[in-house]
Scaffold this motif. Sequence first.
Motif, short mmCIF file in Angstrom:
data_model
loop_
_atom_site.label_atom_id
_atom_site.label_comp_id
_atom_site.label_asym_id
_atom_site.label_seq_id
_atom_site.Cartn_x
_atom_site.Cartn_y
_atom_site.Cartn_z
N ALA A 1 -71.62 -49.76 3.21
CA ALA A 1 -70.84 -48.52 3.28
C ALA A 1 -70.73 -47.89 1.91
O ALA A 1 -70.64 -48.59 0.89
CB ALA A 1 -69.44 -48.79 3.84
N LYS A 2 -70.77 -46.57 1.90
CA LYS A 2 -70.53 -45.81 0.69
C LYS A 2 -69.05 -45.47 0.65
O LYS A 2 -68.51 -44.87 1.58
CB LYS A 2 -71.36 -44.52 0.69
CG LYS A 2 -71.17 -43.66 -0.55
CD LYS A 2 -72.08 -42.44 -0.50
CE LYS A 2 -71.94 -41.60 -1.76
NZ LYS A 2 -72.85 -40.43 -1.76
N ILE A 3 -68.36 -45.87 -0.40
CA ILE A 3 -66.92 -45.68 -0.48
C ILE A 3 -66.61 -44.25 -0.93
O ILE A 3 -67.15 -43.76 -1.92
CB ILE A 3 -66.28 -46.71 -1.43
CG1 ILE A 3 -66.54 -48.13 -0.90
CG2 ILE A 3 -64.79 -46.45 -1.58
CD1 ILE A 3 -66.05 -49.23 -1.81
N LEU A 4 -65.74 -43.60 -0.17
CA LEU A 4 -65.37 -42.22 -0.44
C LEU A 4 -64.09 -42.14 -1.27
O LEU A 4 -64.05 -41.49 -2.31
CB LEU A 4 -65.19 -41.46 0.88
CG LEU A 4 -66.35 -41.54 1.87
CD1 LEU A 4 -66.00 -40.83 3.17
CD2 LEU A 4 -67.62 -40.96 1.26
N TYR A 5 -63.03 -42.79 -0.79
CA TYR A 5 -61.73 -42.77 -1.46
C TYR A 5 -61.10 -44.16 -1.36
O TYR A 5 -61.40 -44.93 -0.46
CB TYR A 5 -60.78 -41.76 -0.80
CG TYR A 5 -61.24 -40.33 -0.87
CD1 TYR A 5 -60.90 -39.53 -1.96
CD2 TYR A 5 -62.02 -39.77 0.14
CE1 TYR A 5 -61.32 -38.20 -2.03
CE2 TYR A 5 -62.45 -38.46 0.08
CZ TYR A 5 -62.09 -37.67 -1.02
OH TYR A 5 -62.51 -36.37 -1.09
N THR A 6 -60.19 -44.44 -2.29
CA THR A 6 -59.43 -45.69 -2.20
C THR A 6 -58.05 -45.51 -2.81
O THR A 6 -57.88 -44.83 -3.83
CB THR A 6 -60.15 -46.85 -2.92
OG1 THR A 6 -59.38 -48.05 -2.75
CG2 THR A 6 -60.31 -46.58 -4.41
#
Length: 366
Positions: free
Chosen positions: A44-49
């Motif tokens: 998965a490509k992380i968008l926000y955290t």
Amino acid sequence: MAESGPSEKFPETQTVALVRELGGEVEFNTDYPVPKPGRNEVLAKILYTGVCQSDLHTKSGTAAGPDGNPITKIKLPHVGGHEGVGRIIQLGPGCSDDVKIGGLVGIRFASRICRRCEHCLAGKEQYCKKSTNHLHHEDGSFQEYIALDADYLTILPDDIDPVVIGPVLCAGLTAYKAILNCQLKLGDWLVVVGAGGGLGHLAVQYGRAQGALVLGIDKGLGKRDYIMSLGASDFIDFTASSDLIGDVMRITDGGAHAVVVTSGNAKAFAQAADMLRINGTLSCVGIPPGKAFIETPVSSIVIKGLRITGNLVGSLKECLEAVELVRRGVVKPKIEVRPFRDLPVVYEELEKGRITGRVVLKIAKD
């Protein structure tokens, strides 16, 4: 069973925020390998955290284990983060048909479970003794790409807002679980200690969603206005109160039916049980560093028939319930979006208690 085709290319390296030793400084490594999804895994490509207080305690080496001693069995170098939202970009072999490229997924505290122990079978898999998590054992969401167990994915609805959902996966879930454990009835009084924080402001709203009358406790004039805007019935600034217990008793007409302590400060627990009425529930959420204790006489617990409950996040099912209340607009996380590289500054502000709501880091570059 779909897999990404051989012609698709993905980066070999990525930027991560890592700590080389507990108590060390955060550094940004731009040459960290991108994981390759194995069997039953997705990339998965992380968008926000979101950024959680637990991230700070773990990075600092002060996170307390069940015995009150610091947790030291932590993967190093340490890549924290467990409130991430990402998009699936690659499937490893063996993924089931309900896992789709392009789908949104959550990166939560729990990463892998055994699915066979008594806790997993009871739907309380957060207590699985063979589990791993994204805080201590596996790289978390403070990176651009992540490999996830496809059989324990937090598959999110396509119409959620990825900007706000990250904090729901830990802070929201924990607050929601704490409210469930209070067993509130319509019109019960709920006191939330630390009501303006990342956990507290969500506990106020999940409590209101259960029909409770909420009394928020925090400090500062700005916190009063904000907490009241969430639907709280009253507010106490604990720094301005000369008789905090008396004020709680007066406002709630005899004591709260439940008190949720979201603060990670040991002092917040000192008087919490004294705020309860007969048969009240003390719901503990925040974990102070070190061996903190609840200073309540056993006689008080017995004679008043008090319940004390702890809340270690929640199950995947409960997580999706917490997400659904946000998706429907019943609960609205207060967030501030910042660049990924602001993480060290965010840690400093968390240490000084200067953050209202939750900070969300933008990870993806596009």
